[in-house]
Scaffold this motif. Structure first.
Motif, PDB file in Angstrom:
ATOM      1  N   GLY A  65       0.837  -1.209   0.007  1.00  0.00           N
ATOM      2  CA  GLY A  65      -0.011   0.050  -0.112  1.00  0.00           C
ATOM      3  C   GLY A  65       0.785   1.208   0.128  1.00  0.00           C
ATOM      4  O   GLY A  65       1.882   1.515  -0.750  1.00  0.00           O
ATOM      5  N   THR A  66       0.587   2.025   1.120  1.00  0.00           N
ATOM      6  CA  THR A  66       1.610   3.321   1.137  1.00  0.00           C
ATOM      7  C   THR A  66       2.450   3.187   1.942  1.00  0.00           C
ATOM      8  O   THR A  66       3.416   4.027   2.126  1.00  0.00           O
ATOM      9  CB  THR A  66       0.542   4.383   1.734  1.00  0.00           C
ATOM     10  N   GLU A  67       2.967   1.926   2.487  1.00  0.00           N
ATOM     11  CA  GLU A  67       3.913   1.584   3.420  1.00  0.00           C
ATOM     12  C   GLU A  67       4.953   0.929   2.476  1.00  0.00           C
ATOM     13  O   GLU A  67       5.014   0.153   1.547  1.00  0.00           O
ATOM     14  CB  GLU A  67       3.809   0.806   4.521  1.00  0.00           C
ATOM     15  N   ARG A  68       6.476   1.215   2.693  1.00  0.00           N
ATOM     16  CA  ARG A  68       7.535   0.650   1.966  1.00  0.00           C
ATOM     17  C   ARG A  68       8.631   0.471   3.110  1.00  0.00           C
ATOM     18  O   ARG A  68       8.737   1.041   4.003  1.00  0.00           O
ATOM     19  CB  ARG A  68       8.165   1.584   1.074  1.00  0.00           C
ATOM     20  N   ILE A  69       9.271  -1.095   2.977  1.00  0.00           N
ATOM     21  CA  ILE A  69      10.311  -1.332   3.908  1.00  0.00           C
ATOM     22  C   ILE A  69      11.627  -1.089   2.984  1.00  0.00           C
ATOM     23  O   ILE A  69      11.712  -1.931   1.952  1.00  0.00           O
ATOM     24  CB  ILE A  69      10.045  -2.751   4.247  1.00  0.00           C
ATOM     25  N   LEU A  70      12.530  -0.358   3.443  1.00  0.00           N
ATOM     26  CA  LEU A  70      13.544  -0.090   2.686  1.00  0.00           C
ATOM     27  C   LEU A  70      14.657  -1.193   3.292  1.00  0.00           C
ATOM     28  O   LEU A  70      15.140  -1.077   4.594  1.00  0.00           O
ATOM     29  CB  LEU A  70      14.283   1.232   2.876  1.00  0.00           C
ATOM     30  N   ASN A  71      15.219  -2.237   2.735  1.00  0.00           N
ATOM     31  CA  ASN A  71      16.233  -2.961   3.098  1.00  0.00           C
ATOM     32  C   ASN A  71      17.557  -2.595   2.801  1.00  0.00           C
ATOM     33  O   ASN A  71      17.697  -2.477   1.624  1.00  0.00           O
ATOM     34  CB  ASN A  71      16.237  -4.395   2.541  1.00  0.00           C
ATOM     35  N   LEU A  72      18.347  -2.101   3.684  1.00  0.00           N
ATOM     36  CA  LEU A  72      19.593  -1.538   3.482  1.00  0.00           C
ATOM     37  C   LEU A  72      20.815  -2.390   3.183  1.00  0.00           C
ATOM     38  O   LEU A  72      21.032  -3.568   3.624  1.00  0.00           O
ATOM     39  CB  LEU A  72      20.049  -0.763   4.721  1.00  0.00           C
ATOM     40  N   ALA A  84       1.606  11.873   0.743  1.00  0.00           N
ATOM     41  CA  ALA A  84       0.998  12.442  -0.393  1.00  0.00           C
ATOM     42  C   ALA A  84       2.022  12.470  -1.565  1.00  0.00           C
ATOM     43  O   ALA A  84       2.868  12.659  -1.615  1.00  0.00           O
ATOM     44  CB  ALA A  84       0.747  13.950   0.136  1.00  0.00           C
ATOM     45  N   VAL A  85       1.055  12.526  -2.702  1.00  0.00           N
ATOM     46  CA  VAL A  85       1.887  12.412  -3.960  1.00  0.00           C
ATOM     47  C   VAL A  85       1.050  13.551  -4.808  1.00  0.00           C
ATOM     48  O   VAL A  85      -0.159  13.522  -4.875  1.00  0.00           O
ATOM     49  CB  VAL A  85       1.911  11.121  -4.743  1.00  0.00           C
ATOM     50  N   ASP A  86       1.859  14.487  -5.403  1.00  0.00           N
ATOM     51  CA  ASP A  86       1.177  15.355  -6.151  1.00  0.00           C
ATOM     52  C   ASP A  86       1.813  15.520  -7.411  1.00  0.00           C
ATOM     53  O   ASP A  86       2.861  16.150  -7.627  1.00  0.00           O
ATOM     54  CB  ASP A  86       1.038  16.902  -5.556  1.00  0.00           C
TER      55      ASP A  86
END
Length: 168
Positions: A65-72, A84-86
């Protein structure tokens, strides 16, 4: 209560309040000019799951959805939420739900793209508190560590975004 008693109480209480403050909100702002059309750069940035294609510290991104997990790449993960995205203004806002190894708290940021002649200007700005929210933070969890970490994330990301967008 008489005025003299009120002044006496204030004299005892106010100095303690002055020393009881916690951390102050920190800010970081970085910008870069990219020799590519704004639409191309915006397409890279607004792809919420595509950060690994342009940020050198990200190994993999998982989106729900609107959540992301950044694996470093160095280990650890950061969880972010898109707020928000515009497309009209080519900007997005997000916040960190879990900063993982990044020494910050209550982090929120905005990324924006703007045309500058035939080139593109990308701005990345954020506001945050240090990791340690009480007084006398240990080394690595203080204001300087927070600002250094976020500035480093922004600079390395923007420099690599430039290379990717310019095809270099």
């Amino acid at each position: 209560m008489s005025l003299s008693r009120l002044i006496a109480v204030a004299a005892l209480v106010l100095p303690g309040i002055a020393f009881a403050h916690g951390p102050t909100r920190q800010k970081a702002v970085e910008s870069i000019e990219i020799d590519a059309p704004p639409a191309k750069v915006w397409a890279l940035l607004k792809d919420w799951g595509g950060m690994a294609t342009w940020h050198p510290a990200i190994a993999e991104v998982n989106v729900n959805g609107t959540e992301r997990i950044l694996n470093l790449k160095g280990g650890g993960k950061v969880v972010e939420e898109l707020e928000a995205v515009d497309d009209a203004s080519m900007s997005l806002r997000y916040r960190m739900k879990d900063p993982g190894p990044v020494p910050v708290n209550n982090y929120s940021a905005q990324m924006s793209v703007a045309a500058v002649g035939t080139k593109t200007m990308v701005n990345w700005k954020g506001a945050f508190y240090r990791a340690f929210l009480n007084n006398d933070p240990p080394a690595g969890q203080d204001d300087a560590a927070a600002v250094t970490a976020i500035t480093g994330i922004y600079k390395s990301g923007l420099e690599n975004l430039k290379k990717v967008a310019e095809g270099k």
